[in-house]
Design a protein around this motif. Structure first.
Motif, PDB file in Angstrom:
ATOM      1  N   HIS A 148       0.841  -1.187   0.000  1.00 33.10           N
ATOM      2  CA  HIS A 148       0.000   0.000   0.000  1.00 33.10           C
ATOM      3  C   HIS A 148       0.884   1.247   0.000  1.00 33.10           C
ATOM      4  O   HIS A 148       2.092   1.180   0.250  1.00 33.10           O
ATOM      5  N   GLN A 150       1.286   4.780   1.996  1.00 32.73           N
ATOM      6  CA  GLN A 150       0.927   5.498   3.216  1.00 32.73           C
ATOM      7  C   GLN A 150       1.203   6.974   2.996  1.00 32.73           C
ATOM      8  O   GLN A 150       2.285   7.346   2.520  1.00 32.73           O
ATOM      9  N   VAL A 173      -3.192   4.627   2.869  1.00 35.96           N
ATOM     10  CA  VAL A 173      -3.398   4.709   4.308  1.00 35.96           C
ATOM     11  C   VAL A 173      -3.078   6.123   4.770  1.00 35.96           C
ATOM     12  O   VAL A 173      -1.982   6.627   4.517  1.00 35.96           O
ATOM     13  N   TRP A 204      -7.680   3.605   3.876  1.00 34.99           N
ATOM     14  CA  TRP A 204      -7.469   3.196   5.262  1.00 34.99           C
ATOM     15  C   TRP A 204      -7.029   4.416   6.068  1.00 34.99           C
ATOM     16  O   TRP A 204      -6.623   5.430   5.497  1.00 34.99           O
ATOM     17  N   LYS A 206      -5.064   5.566  10.050  1.00 36.72           N
ATOM     18  CA  LYS A 206      -4.450   5.222  11.326  1.00 36.72           C
ATOM     19  C   LYS A 206      -4.993   6.146  12.413  1.00 36.72           C
ATOM     20  O   LYS A 206      -4.885   7.375  12.291  1.00 36.72           O
ATOM     21  N   ARG A 241     -11.239  -0.743   8.033  1.00 37.79           N
ATOM     22  CA  ARG A 241     -10.054  -0.182   7.369  1.00 37.79           C
ATOM     23  C   ARG A 241      -9.377   0.852   8.265  1.00 37.79           C
ATOM     24  O   ARG A 241      -8.897   1.876   7.793  1.00 37.79           O
TER      25      ARG A 241
END
Length: 291
Positions: A148, A150, A173, A204, A206, A241
């Motif tokens: 992925h 980020q 992400v 996604w 965090k 996610r």
């Protein structure tokens, strides 16, 4: 050059017990400089934060797995991160910084060493923002590996790059919740932009960095608890996610948090234990341990 303080000297043991297999999906390691020098063009100058100190913290917190994100202070020299992964290759994964011309062979080697993503910066205070053409070129090379991208970006900037992110051939992400500041309220455009982007099936996020967005910082009875309503909105939007991380050793924050207190925030983020199980265990397994 800007100096940053060390991590909390005496983190507390959290009252909340993390479920087995929990993953801290956003940490960094710095140095040791004698083996892994900092990049000459780094934006800040941190004290060493080696893997041994991170392992001791995770033992205290009850963290069993971790994702080590390449620190910008080391540039594209990923050796410190790779050395850390090699200490426990079944329990650690990595996110690398790579050069524009990184080859398919170099990427396969990084994959064999535990890397599962590449990170790009869209934050001007950390240097020049990433070149979309470069990001796309590398994304096409990492797609066969299942990696992925980020992105370190503010939610307020997401509308400007949303089309680009959604056009990438890999998941993306968003770091640190996109930093929607608590003082701007739950109805702010930045949070709305983040939640809208999270409707995309490859987006996604965090839920790290509550100390980055909190309005009152550690002055609260439970530090950074004012970030919890923002995380609840995120989990309502994308419970499958979302991953969690401490962001240890906390570069460029307004104050250094006690990581034990960050863990104790987790039950405030949702009333559903099954959602926390997904965030802490199942989602990171899908994103980083898929093979």
């Amino acid at each position: 050059m800007k100096s940053v303080p060390p991590p909390h000297p005496h983190p507390s043991k959290p009252a909340y017990a993390l479920p087995p297999g929990s993953c801290d999906a956003h940490v960094h390691v710095y140095g040791p400089v004698a083996r892994f020098p900092y990049a000459a063009d780094r934006a800040y100058d941190p004290p060493e934060a080696p893997i041994e100190r991170l392992q001791a913290l995770h033992h205290l917190l009850g963290v069993e797995r971790a994702v080590i994100v390449q620190a910008t202070v080391h540039g594209t020299d990923n050796r410190a991160m790779l050395d850390a992964i090699a200490r426990a290759p079944d329990r650690y994964r990595g996110v690398a910084l790579v050069a524009r011309d990184v080859s398919a062979g170099e990427l396969r080697q990084l994959h064999a060493q535990g890397v599962r993503g590449v990170r790009y910066n869209f934050m001007p205070h950390l240097g020049k923002s990433a070149d979309p053409d470069e990001v796309r070129a590398v994304a096409e090379r990492i797609a066969p590996l299942g990696w992925h991208v980020q992105v370190h970006v503010t939610a307020a900037h997401l509308p400007a790059i949303r089309g680009f992110l959604e056009s990438l051939p890999v998941p993306f992400v968003i770091d640190h919740m996109g930093r929607p500041m608590v003082e701007d309220g739950l109805e702010q455009p930045a949070l709305a932009a983040l939640l809208d982007v999270l409707r995309h099936g490859r987006a996604w996020v965090k839920i790290s960095g509550p100390e980055r967005i909190s309005a009152r910082l550690s002055a609260q009875a439970q530090p950074y608890a004012d970030a919890a309503p923002f995380v609840r909105r995120i989990l309502d939007a994308a419970p499958d996610r979302t991953v969690w991380g401490t962001d240890w050793p906390h570069p460029n924050v307004r104050e250094i948090p006690d990581d034990g207190k960050l863990v104790e925030l987790l039950p405030r983020y949702t009333d559903d234990a099954a959602v926390l199980q997904r965030v802490l265990v199942e989602n990171p397994a899908r994103l980083y341990w898929y093979d």
